[in-house]
Design a protein around this motif. Structure first.
Motif, PDB file in Angstrom:
ATOM      1  N   PHE A 189      14.963   9.046 -71.428  1.00  0.00           N
ATOM      2  CA  PHE A 189      13.864   8.653 -70.949  1.00  0.00           C
ATOM      3  C   PHE A 189      13.360   7.680 -71.498  1.00  0.00           C
ATOM      4  CE2 PHE A 189      14.379  13.262 -69.755  1.00  0.00           C
ATOM      5  CZ  PHE A 189      14.551  13.243 -68.211  1.00  0.00           C
ATOM      6  N   HIS A 190      13.074   6.295 -70.805  1.00  0.00           N
ATOM      7  CA  HIS A 190      12.381   5.077 -71.396  1.00  0.00           C
ATOM      8  C   HIS A 190      11.099   5.040 -71.633  1.00  0.00           C
ATOM      9  CE1 HIS A 190      16.555   4.390 -69.892  1.00  0.00           C
ATOM     10  NE2 HIS A 190      16.735   3.675 -70.771  1.00  0.00           N
ATOM     11  N   ALA A 191      10.202   5.775 -70.797  1.00  0.00           N
ATOM     12  CA  ALA A 191       8.850   5.453 -70.526  1.00  0.00           C
ATOM     13  C   ALA A 191       7.973   6.233 -69.931  1.00  0.00           C
ATOM     14  CB  ALA A 191       8.637   3.953 -69.790  1.00  0.00           C
ATOM     15  N   LEU A 192       7.804   7.514 -70.753  1.00  0.00           N
ATOM     16  CA  LEU A 192       6.714   8.559 -70.244  1.00  0.00           C
ATOM     17  C   LEU A 192       5.699   8.118 -70.778  1.00  0.00           C
ATOM     18  CD1 LEU A 192       9.126  11.821 -71.135  1.00  0.00           C
ATOM     19  CD2 LEU A 192       8.614  10.423 -68.896  1.00  0.00           C
ATOM     20  N   PRO A 193       4.309   8.619 -70.100  1.00  0.00           N
ATOM     21  CA  PRO A 193       3.117   8.154 -70.308  1.00  0.00           C
ATOM     22  C   PRO A 193       2.499   8.688 -71.681  1.00  0.00           C
ATOM     23  CG  PRO A 193       3.084   9.775 -68.675  1.00  0.00           C
ATOM     24  CD  PRO A 193       4.360   9.525 -68.800  1.00  0.00           C
ATOM     25  N   GLY A 194       2.118   7.967 -72.793  1.00  0.00           N
ATOM     26  CA  GLY A 194       1.630   8.283 -74.161  1.00  0.00           C
ATOM     27  C   GLY A 194       0.574   9.364 -73.904  1.00  0.00           C
ATOM     28  N   GLY A 195      -0.075   9.446 -72.985  1.00  0.00           N
ATOM     29  CA  GLY A 195      -1.298  10.372 -72.813  1.00  0.00           C
ATOM     30  C   GLY A 195      -0.760  11.732 -72.673  1.00  0.00           C
ATOM     31  N   GLN A 196       0.510  11.943 -72.252  1.00  0.00           N
ATOM     32  CA  GLN A 196       0.991  13.167 -71.974  1.00  0.00           C
ATOM     33  C   GLN A 196       1.814  13.711 -73.086  1.00  0.00           C
ATOM     34  OE1 GLN A 196       0.274  14.873 -69.438  1.00  0.00           O
ATOM     35  NE2 GLN A 196      -0.896  13.345 -68.325  1.00  0.00           N
ATOM     36  N   ARG A 197       1.634  13.124 -74.262  1.00  0.00           N
ATOM     37  CA  ARG A 197       2.379  13.456 -75.332  1.00  0.00           C
ATOM     38  C   ARG A 197       2.434  15.139 -75.679  1.00  0.00           C
ATOM     39  NH1 ARG A 197       2.121  12.261 -81.927  1.00  0.00           N
ATOM     40  NH2 ARG A 197       3.812  13.896 -82.436  1.00  0.00           N
ATOM     41  N   PRO A 198       1.696  15.757 -75.648  1.00  0.00           N
ATOM     42  CA  PRO A 198       1.496  17.297 -75.862  1.00  0.00           C
ATOM     43  C   PRO A 198       2.251  18.055 -74.791  1.00  0.00           C
ATOM     44  CG  PRO A 198      -0.897  16.522 -76.119  1.00  0.00           C
ATOM     45  CD  PRO A 198      -0.096  15.450 -75.490  1.00  0.00           C
ATOM     46  N   ALA A 199       2.365  17.707 -73.488  1.00  0.00           N
ATOM     47  CA  ALA A 199       3.122  18.214 -72.520  1.00  0.00           C
ATOM     48  C   ALA A 199       4.633  17.773 -72.626  1.00  0.00           C
ATOM     49  CB  ALA A 199       2.778  17.898 -71.082  1.00  0.00           C
ATOM     50  N   VAL A 200       4.837  16.524 -73.258  1.00  0.00           N
ATOM     51  CA  VAL A 200       6.132  16.124 -73.186  1.00  0.00           C
ATOM     52  C   VAL A 200       6.833  16.806 -74.601  1.00  0.00           C
ATOM     53  CG1 VAL A 200       7.598  14.302 -73.881  1.00  0.00           C
ATOM     54  CG2 VAL A 200       5.884  13.818 -72.150  1.00  0.00           C
ATOM     55  N   ASP A 201       6.025  16.958 -75.683  1.00  0.00           N
ATOM     56  CA  ASP A 201       6.399  17.431 -76.831  1.00  0.00           C
ATOM     57  C   ASP A 201       6.852  19.031 -76.488  1.00  0.00           C
ATOM     58  OD1 ASP A 201       7.152  16.874 -79.246  1.00  0.00           O
ATOM     59  OD2 ASP A 201       5.283  17.269 -80.164  1.00  0.00           O
ATOM     60  N   ALA A 202       5.962  19.547 -75.691  1.00  0.00           N
ATOM     61  CA  ALA A 202       6.349  21.054 -75.378  1.00  0.00           C
ATOM     62  C   ALA A 202       7.439  21.215 -74.542  1.00  0.00           C
ATOM     63  CB  ALA A 202       4.815  21.718 -74.673  1.00  0.00           C
ATOM     64  N   ALA A 203       7.689  20.422 -73.565  1.00  0.00           N
ATOM     65  CA  ALA A 203       8.840  20.473 -72.742  1.00  0.00           C
ATOM     66  C   ALA A 203      10.052  20.191 -73.482  1.00  0.00           C
ATOM     67  CB  ALA A 203       8.831  19.404 -71.701  1.00  0.00           C
ATOM     68  N   LEU A 204      10.121  19.266 -74.500  1.00  0.00           N
ATOM     69  CA  LEU A 204      11.284  19.240 -75.340  1.00  0.00           C
ATOM     70  C   LEU A 204      11.531  20.390 -76.201  1.00  0.00           C
ATOM     71  CD1 LEU A 204      10.739  15.392 -76.477  1.00  0.00           C
ATOM     72  CD2 LEU A 204      12.140  16.216 -74.571  1.00  0.00           C
ATOM     73  N   ALA A 205      10.435  21.057 -76.699  1.00  0.00           N
ATOM     74  CA  ALA A 205      10.628  22.156 -77.712  1.00  0.00           C
ATOM     75  C   ALA A 205      11.379  23.143 -76.700  1.00  0.00           C
ATOM     76  CB  ALA A 205       9.356  22.503 -78.062  1.00  0.00           C
ATOM     77  N   ARG A 206      10.915  23.262 -75.389  1.00  0.00           N
ATOM     78  CA  ARG A 206      11.535  24.409 -74.654  1.00  0.00           C
ATOM     79  C   ARG A 206      13.059  24.085 -74.248  1.00  0.00           C
ATOM     80  NH1 ARG A 206       6.733  23.984 -72.217  1.00  0.00           N
ATOM     81  NH2 ARG A 206       7.485  22.831 -70.681  1.00  0.00           N
ATOM     82  N   ALA A 207      13.307  22.870 -74.065  1.00  0.00           N
ATOM     83  CA  ALA A 207      14.634  22.335 -73.746  1.00  0.00           C
ATOM     84  C   ALA A 207      15.323  22.487 -75.026  1.00  0.00           C
ATOM     85  CB  ALA A 207      14.475  20.921 -73.121  1.00  0.00           C
TER      86      ALA A 207
END
Length: 170
Positions: free
Chosen positions: A44-62
């Motif tokens: 993924f090239h450009a996810l919103p920086g303000g969503q870092r906690p949600a992105v980090d949590a999704a990556l941990a689950r994946a």
């Protein structure tokens, strides 16, 4: 920095030996003045920086899954560069699951079908790229490399800042 809005990048992390080989090729063939990054597989090239906690949590689950191999299937001419094509059903499924979670935030580029690759040359004249592709293809044999996890980065306008690694379980 809390609340940082700069874009987030998600990559597939490769095992150290494969990473080192791709890094050597990139250092040898990428124009030095433009080579700000190690070799990488962008998911993924450009996810919103303000969503870092949600992105980090999704990556941990994946990443709570066993490691898997990715086939280095061939070489790809990028017009002004060369990349190694990658193929993996497990990677495609992993990406699709993350894309579903990230759907509200996906850019047009990140909505496109995943075409995983490792760029080892870019920003050169097309003839130079064709010559490298032909030279690398002459000795190429498809092979598998282990994927070891997912990486999270912040885009800094050229270089990337490493934020987190999520190793695959197992």
């Amino acid at each position: 920095m809390a609340g940082d809005e700069r874009a987030l990048i998600v990559t597939l992390l490769l095992e150290d030996q494969a990473q080192a080989r791709f890094d050597r090729l990139r250092a040898e063939h990428f124009p030095a003045e433009r080579n700000h990054l190690a070799a990488h597989v962008t998911l993924f090239h450009a996810l919103p920086g303000g969503q870092r906690p949600a992105v980090d949590a999704a990556l941990a689950r994946a990443a709570a899954r066993p490691p898997f191999d990715v086939e280095v299937s061939g070489l790809q001419l990028l017009g002004r560069g060369v990349a190694y094509r990658l193929r993996s059903g497990e990677l495609s499924a992993l990406h699709a699951g993350l894309a579903a979670e990230f759907d509200p935030w996906l850019t047009r580029q990140d909505r496109q079908r995943l075409s995983p690759h490792v760029t080892v040359q870019n920003k050169v004249e097309p003839a130079v790229a064709r010559e490298l592709r032909d030279r690398l293809a002459a000795g190429f044999t498809p092979h598998a490399v282990p994927a070891r996890g997912l990486g999270l980065w912040r885009y800094l306008g050229g270089p990337w800042e490493p934020l987190a690694e999520h190793p695959f379980a197992g």
